[in-house]
Motif scaffolding. Structure first.
Motif, PDB file in Angstrom:
ATOM      1  N   PRO A   1     -30.833  17.572 -19.729  1.00  0.00           N
ATOM      2  CA  PRO A   1     -29.662  16.354 -19.227  1.00  0.00           C
ATOM      3  C   PRO A   1     -30.448  14.923 -18.490  1.00  0.00           C
ATOM      4  N   ILE A   2     -29.879  14.264 -18.610  1.00  0.00           N
ATOM      5  CA  ILE A   2     -30.497  12.945 -17.305  1.00  0.00           C
ATOM      6  C   ILE A   2     -29.350  11.924 -17.672  1.00  0.00           C
ATOM      7  N   ILE A   3     -28.824  11.887 -16.501  1.00  0.00           N
ATOM      8  CA  ILE A   3     -27.700  11.197 -15.874  1.00  0.00           C
ATOM      9  C   ILE A   3     -28.528   9.836 -15.920  1.00  0.00           C
TER      10      ILE A   3
ATOM     11  N   LYS B   1     -30.526  22.838 -10.165  1.00  0.00           N
ATOM     12  CA  LYS B   1     -31.590  21.494 -10.569  1.00  0.00           C
ATOM     13  C   LYS B   1     -31.991  21.182 -12.085  1.00  0.00           C
ATOM     14  N   ARG B   2     -29.892  21.139 -13.006  1.00  0.00           N
ATOM     15  CA  ARG B   2     -30.081  20.761 -14.362  1.00  0.00           C
ATOM     16  C   ARG B   2     -29.962  19.610 -14.751  1.00  0.00           C
ATOM     17  N   PHE B   3     -30.444  18.670 -13.508  1.00  0.00           N
ATOM     18  CA  PHE B   3     -30.008  17.086 -13.817  1.00  0.00           C
ATOM     19  C   PHE B   3     -31.123  16.303 -13.775  1.00  0.00           C
ATOM     20  N   ARG B   4     -31.848  15.063 -14.549  1.00  0.00           N
ATOM     21  CA  ARG B   4     -32.400  14.847 -13.680  1.00  0.00           C
ATOM     22  C   ARG B   4     -31.607  12.754 -14.222  1.00  0.00           C
ATOM     23  N   LEU B   5     -31.940  12.222 -13.199  1.00  0.00           N
ATOM     24  CA  LEU B   5     -31.921  11.118 -12.982  1.00  0.00           C
ATOM     25  C   LEU B   5     -32.517   9.779 -13.581  1.00  0.00           C
ATOM     26  N   ALA B   6     -31.669   8.985 -13.821  1.00  0.00           N
ATOM     27  CA  ALA B   6     -32.409   7.489 -14.398  1.00  0.00           C
ATOM     28  C   ALA B   6     -31.552   6.832 -14.166  1.00  0.00           C
ATOM     29  N   SER B   7     -32.054   5.657 -13.833  1.00  0.00           N
ATOM     30  CA  SER B   7     -32.139   4.413 -13.356  1.00  0.00           C
ATOM     31  C   SER B   7     -31.394   3.066 -14.485  1.00  0.00           C
TER      32      SER B   7
ATOM     33  N   VAL C   1     -27.788  11.734 -21.374  1.00  0.00           N
ATOM     34  CA  VAL C   1     -28.877  11.794 -22.237  1.00  0.00           C
ATOM     35  C   VAL C   1     -28.862  13.580 -22.816  1.00  0.00           C
ATOM     36  N   ASP C   2     -28.959  14.496 -23.759  1.00  0.00           N
ATOM     37  CA  ASP C   2     -29.559  15.535 -23.738  1.00  0.00           C
ATOM     38  C   ASP C   2     -30.372  15.704 -24.749  1.00  0.00           C
TER      39      ASP C   2
END
Length: 136
Positions: free
Chosen positions: A9-11, A34-40, A66-67
């Motif tokens: 999943p990407i936040i 460390k499940r989530f990654r982030l994108a601005s 988004v997953d």
């Protein structure tokens, strides 16, 4: 950018919004697995993902998660983030019992007024070095 990383999943968040950046910092510091990654939304990956799902990255009214090929938005996205953080944050999933037609208007009221309510940064927030590998 045609190829966007799809694993996990990407936040996608607004790195200029003080509330959104604070939430991103909270996720990074409480996501022990460390499940989530982030994108601005201001970055290349974030903009591409917003466009993939038909949302204008220059004027988004929602956080999205988004997953793979699946996307959650609005209150569903927020609740999925806290569910993914595990205990004790997972308890907030109880709010899914409230119908979306009630949850989403409240979420959207805050999201659309986020700069006025919480402020806006002059430049995008960047995480500390220990979290940079989780920012796309």
């Amino acid at each position: 950018m045609d190829t966007v990383p799809v694993a996990g999943p990407i936040i996608l968040f607004d790195a200029e919004c003080i509330l959104c950046s604070a939430n991103a910092q909270f996720v990074l510091s409480h996501d022990g697995k460390k499940r989530f990654r982030l994108a601005s939304m201001q970055g290349e990956v974030g903009s591409a993902l917003y466009r993939r799902f038909g949302i204008d990255p220059a004027n988004p009214d929602s956080i999205i998660v988004v997953d793979g090929e699946h996307m959650l938005r609005d209150s569903d996205a927020v609740l999925s983030i806290y569910a993914g953080l595990g205990w004790p944050w997972k308890v907030l999933s109880v709010f899914r019992l409230i119908p979306r037609f009630i949850r989403d208007p409240l979420y959207l009221l805050i999201a659309r007024n986020r700069y006025r309510l919480f402020g806006k940064r002059d430049s995008c927030w960047l995480p500390s070095a220990e979290y940079r590998d989780r920012l796309l």
